[in-house]
Each structure stands twice: as C-alpha cells, then as structure tokens.
Enzyme design. Structure first.
Site, PDB file in Angstrom:
ATOM      1  N   THR A   1      17.953  40.571  52.889  1.00 13.14           N
ATOM      2  CA  THR A   1      16.786  40.254  53.719  1.00 13.14           C
ATOM      3  C   THR A   1      16.507  38.762  53.857  1.00 13.14           C
ATOM      4  O   THR A   1      15.519  38.377  54.481  1.00 13.14           O
ATOM      5  CB  THR A   1      15.537  40.990  53.180  1.00 13.14           C
ATOM      6  OG1 THR A   1      15.501  40.902  51.750  1.00 13.14           O
ATOM      7  CG2 THR A   1      15.580  42.452  53.571  1.00 13.14           C
TER       8      THR A   1
ATOM      9  N   GLY B   1      12.580  23.445  51.081  1.00 10.56           N
ATOM     10  CA  GLY B   1      13.467  24.546  50.726  1.00 10.56           C
ATOM     11  C   GLY B   1      13.038  25.867  51.332  1.00 10.56           C
ATOM     12  O   GLY B   1      12.066  25.948  52.092  1.00 10.56           O
TER      13      GLY B   1
ATOM     14  N   GLY C   1      10.470  16.341  51.859  1.00 16.07           N
ATOM     15  CA  GLY C   1      11.701  16.929  51.326  1.00 16.07           C
ATOM     16  C   GLY C   1      12.912  16.198  51.850  1.00 16.07           C
ATOM     17  O   GLY C   1      13.116  16.113  53.061  1.00 16.07           O
TER      18      GLY C   1
ATOM     19  N   HIS D   1      48.710  10.072  61.265  1.00 19.49           N
ATOM     20  CA  HIS D   1      48.126   8.751  61.528  1.00 19.49           C
ATOM     21  C   HIS D   1      47.987   8.560  63.031  1.00 19.49           C
ATOM     22  O   HIS D   1      48.916   8.869  63.772  1.00 19.49           O
ATOM     23  CB  HIS D   1      49.039   7.664  60.950  1.00 19.49           C
ATOM     24  CG  HIS D   1      48.594   6.270  61.282  1.00 19.49           C
ATOM     25  ND1 HIS D   1      47.565   5.640  60.613  1.00 19.49           N
ATOM     26  CD2 HIS D   1      49.030   5.395  62.231  1.00 19.49           C
ATOM     27  CE1 HIS D   1      47.397   4.433  61.113  1.00 19.49           C
ATOM     28  NE2 HIS D   1      48.276   4.263  62.099  1.00 19.49           N
TER      29      HIS D   1
ATOM     30  N   GLY E   1      20.469  36.608  62.096  1.00 22.66           N
ATOM     31  CA  GLY E   1      19.510  36.071  61.138  1.00 22.66           C
ATOM     32  C   GLY E   1      19.180  34.599  61.298  1.00 22.66           C
ATOM     33  O   GLY E   1      19.322  34.012  62.373  1.00 22.66           O
TER      34      GLY E   1
ATOM     35  N   GLY F   1      12.734  47.603  57.909  1.00 16.51           N
ATOM     36  CA  GLY F   1      13.104  48.573  56.884  1.00 16.51           C
ATOM     37  C   GLY F   1      12.445  48.282  55.546  1.00 16.51           C
ATOM     38  O   GLY F   1      12.009  47.159  55.261  1.00 16.51           O
TER      39      GLY F   1
END
Length: 462
Positions: free
Chosen positions: A142, A266, A179, A439, A44, A118
């Site tokens: 989706t 967005g 944005g 450290h 995706g 689908g």
C-alpha cells in the site's frame, strides 16, 4: 469472477504501485491466478506523483538552463521564461503514455484488476467494494505518503507537500524547502532552474546525508555556485503565515521567509485503518515488518515496497515484488542486497552511488583496511564537452574488491549500471581496469578511476 465468493486466487495484492504491480506481472507470468486491488491508478506514487513527474520537471529545468547558457557553446538562443501549463502538459503526457502501457501489460497478463479501496479482512482475504476477495496468499503493497513534522500542518496552500508541488500552477518566486534529502534537493534544483529563489533547510550536517560525505560536499559546492541557498545542522522549530507567504523559525532562532514552504522530510507508510494489526501483522511505527524473503509473521501474508522499512525506491519495490511472486511460484529466490541497489538523486548535478560509504567501510573493515580514490571529471573529455564537473570516488577493501562507488556530476545516474555490476560481482580494480571503455564517454571515467586504483593511471596524476 472477482466478486464470486467461490473464487480463490493464488495471490491477492493490495496496492498497485511499483511493488504490487511487479508482483502481479511476474506472478501471472509464472502461472499464478492474480488479483490486483488499487484504489487510485495502477503505477502508484512512482508513476503518478514521484519518480516520473519529478524527473520530467527536472528535465524541463535542464532545458531552461541550457537556453540561458547556450552562448558559451556558440549557440545564440533567448530564454523567455517558463510556461507552467505547457510544462505540465509535457509532464502529464509522459505519465499518460507510461500509464496506458502499464494498463495494457496488466490486461495482457490476464491479471484480475479491481479498482477500489481494499482492506485486509483475514489472513487470506481483502474486502473491496463490498466484496470479499479470497486468496491463498495476500501481498500488502500500500505504499507511502508525504510526511510532516509534529505541529506542522501541510495545507496545500502555502505549506505544501511534493504532491502539491507537482501540480503547482506557477513557479514560486521564492521557496523554502524543509529537508535536504532526495526529494528536497530535486525540487530545489528544478525550481532554481525555473527561476525561483530557493533555500533548503536540513537539520543534519549535510545535504543528501545518507550519501558519502564527499558526495554531499560536492553537491553543496555545486548548489552554492548555482545560487541555491541552504542552512545545515539546525532543526526546524515552527512555521507561520506572513502577509504574503510563510516564515520558518529554526531551533537556534534563525528565521527564513518565502512565498511557499515545501515539506520534504520523507515519506511514511500507508497502513493505518487497513486491518493489518487486527489480523496480527507485526508492525513498527506504521511499517510492516518482514524477513529477507518479504514474509510477515503471518504465514499467508507478505509485504513489499514503501510499506516495509527498506529503501524507498521504485526499483527496490520491483525487486521485492518479483521476489515474492517467484517464491510463491516455487522458484529459488535470493534476498535483495540493499547495499547493492543503485541510488540516484536527479538534481543538477546528479548524485549516484552503489555500495557502502567510506565511513561505513572503515566501521566494518577498520580504517587501515580501506582505500579511497577520487577521479576528477575534469580529466574526462566528454564531461568537459558537457561542461560538467564532479568526481567518481571508489572505496576499496585493501587488496580486495571495490565496496563503494560514489559519483557526482551531470548524467552520473547513467553510469550507475556499471557501478552496480562492479559492486555486486565483487570486482577487483585490476579486473575493471582491463575492460576497455569507449572514448570519449563519461563512462570512460569509471575505467580511468579503476586504472588509477589499480596503480596504472592513464589520464590522471599518480
């Protein structure tokens, strides 16, 4: 077979992004018979057009900055420019390797993978490629796509989305980014490193406005130092083509011109025309509504990821997908605590956080019950070596647990793991102060901040 009408899967998943494939992998692992339907490529947005490619660009930009600045470390190097084709080759190589690995995982878990577009056709079925795939349960996953604003058309030419920006064949000489959230500041950072003249326009009063105000101010200071311009507190009005670029006009009449306009306002859910409303699934502004267990109002349908109005983060999608698979397999599940999810913006410097902001803590507990402490990275040896500045800010309920960790500085995203444990285990500052941090590491700054909050500072002033 998937196209056999007599086959009924335990779980049919529509969408193979982070939430969908996580549910598929976990479901199959738990013995569920799973069908995963994806119209593009498994992985995706995150893998192909989001998290992975943007971070590859940001890393390339970091290398460019290091080449320019190498002499301050006693290393003589020459920066000759950006080979965009080679950057894309590197980026695409990273994606390709991860994609092949994911395909192998899907196959090894014996998930039935179906490539095609689908559509939900009933409360227990999805139609794809002319076939009806039946399931005892359906998971909608989706995802999302880049959003725009009313009257602002993304044309893929001079007015572009993040999808277009990731495959741009050149470094834009100048860019306006509409944005100042995660996507906007990450592209601003990468393009500045590549040599662009960048201006960010954010209608709210700060960059990364959902973060603690202190983090926003630190990022703004760092961006000014880097020469990244930004305009805050005034909203967009219109955009129009000029002879060689784009002109943006704000509500106060102020105008900006550049070669390209990146619209980074967005991402919106992908839900239109997929049969959700027809099957009675409750929706709001395109989002599918769910309860804390990711159940919709239809008993046989769940939904996860960017499709639902939770945090739009790949790791949130993973968690939600796993939750659904485990619930369907009969395991006891715990709802996601969204405040306890680590959040990282991978610009230079990075912004990372877990928990709630100081303002939110005061709203919940009362101003007199909240303690905030800032630890400056100037006191951290490894940060000095890396030549990065910033802060770790802790938000504590007075005499109680740390409820917010907010960090700004290079590589702070790598410190968010311990911050997540501190928040989610409701750790007291004195408990974290007892832990010994190596450290010199940047992780040591987390320990130092808690030492100071516990009233026994070491490398910081009382």
């Amino acid at each position: 077979m998937a196209n056999d009408a007599s086959t009924v899967f335990d779980l049919v998943i529509l969408g193979g992004g982070s939430g969908g494939y996580a549910a598929a992998l976990r479901g199959a692992q738990l013995g569920l018979d799973v069908a995963l339907i994806e119209k593009d490529k498994v992985g995706g947005t995150c893998l192909h057009r989001g998290c992975i490619p943007t971070k590859a660009l940001l890393h390339a930009g970091e290398i460019a900055d290091q080449a320019r600045e190498s002499e301050q470390f006693g290393v003589k190097a020459t920066f000759e420019g950006i080979d965009v084709a080679a950057v894309h080759k590197y980026k695409d190589g990273v994606i390709s390797g991860l994609y092949k690995g994911l395909q192998g995982l899907i196959a090894s878990r014996k998930v039935t993978y179906i490539e095609g577009e689908g559509r939900l056709s009933s409360s227990t079925s999805v139609d794809v490629n002319g076939q009806r795939i039946q399931g005892r349960h359906v998971l909608l996953a989706t995802g999302s796509v880049p959003k725009s604003l009313p009257g602002l058309e993304i044309d893929g030419n001079r007015i572009i989305s993040s999808d277009h920006a990731l495959v741009l064949d050149r470094v834009p000489q100048s860019a306006i980014i509409l944005g100042g959230g995660v996507i906007g500041v990450e592209f601003a950072s990468a393009w500045k490193s590549f040599g662009s003249d960048v201006t960010v326009i954010e209608g709210l009063k700060h960059l990364v406005p959902v973060e603690d105000e202190n983090s926003s101010k630190l990022l703004e200071r760092a961006f000014r130092k880097r020469g990244i311009k930004f305009n805050l507190g005034t909203f967009f009005q219109k955009a129009e083509y000029t002879q060689d670029g784009v002109k943006v006009t704000l509500a106060d009449g102020k105008e900006f011109e550049a070669e390209v306009l990146l619209v980074a306002v967005g991402r919106g859910p992908v839900s239109q025309g997929l049969g959700y409303e027809e099957q009675g699934v409750a929706m709001d502004r395109g989002y599918v509504l769910v309860d804390e267990y990711m159940r919709t109002n239809v008993p046989t349908i769940s939904a996860v990821g960017d499709l639902v109005p939770t945090l739009q983060l790949a790791h949130v999608g993973f968690a939600e997908g796993i939750l659904v698979a485990e619930r369907l397999a009969g395991l006891k599940v715990v709802p996601v605590d969204y405040d306890g999810v680590p959040r990282v913006t991978y610009c230079h410097p990075e912004v990372a956080s877990v928990g709630i902001t100081e303002a939110k803590a005061k709203e919940i507990y009362g101003a007199d019950k909240v303690v905030a402490l800032k630890y400056n990275l100037a006191g951290n040896g490894k940060s000095k070596i890396l030549n990065t500045s910033g802060e770790i800010k802790l938000v504590q309920v007075k005499d109680g647990a740390v409820v917010g960790v907010h960090m700004v500085g290079d590589r702070m995203g790598e410190q968010v793991g311990e911050a997540q444990l501190i928040y989610n285990w409701e750790a007291l500052p004195a408990e974290v102060a007892q832990l010994i941090h190596a450290h010199p590491t940047q992780n040591e700054a987390m320990g130092e901040a808690h030492l100071a909050l516990a009233g026994k500072p070491l490398h910081s002033h009382d």
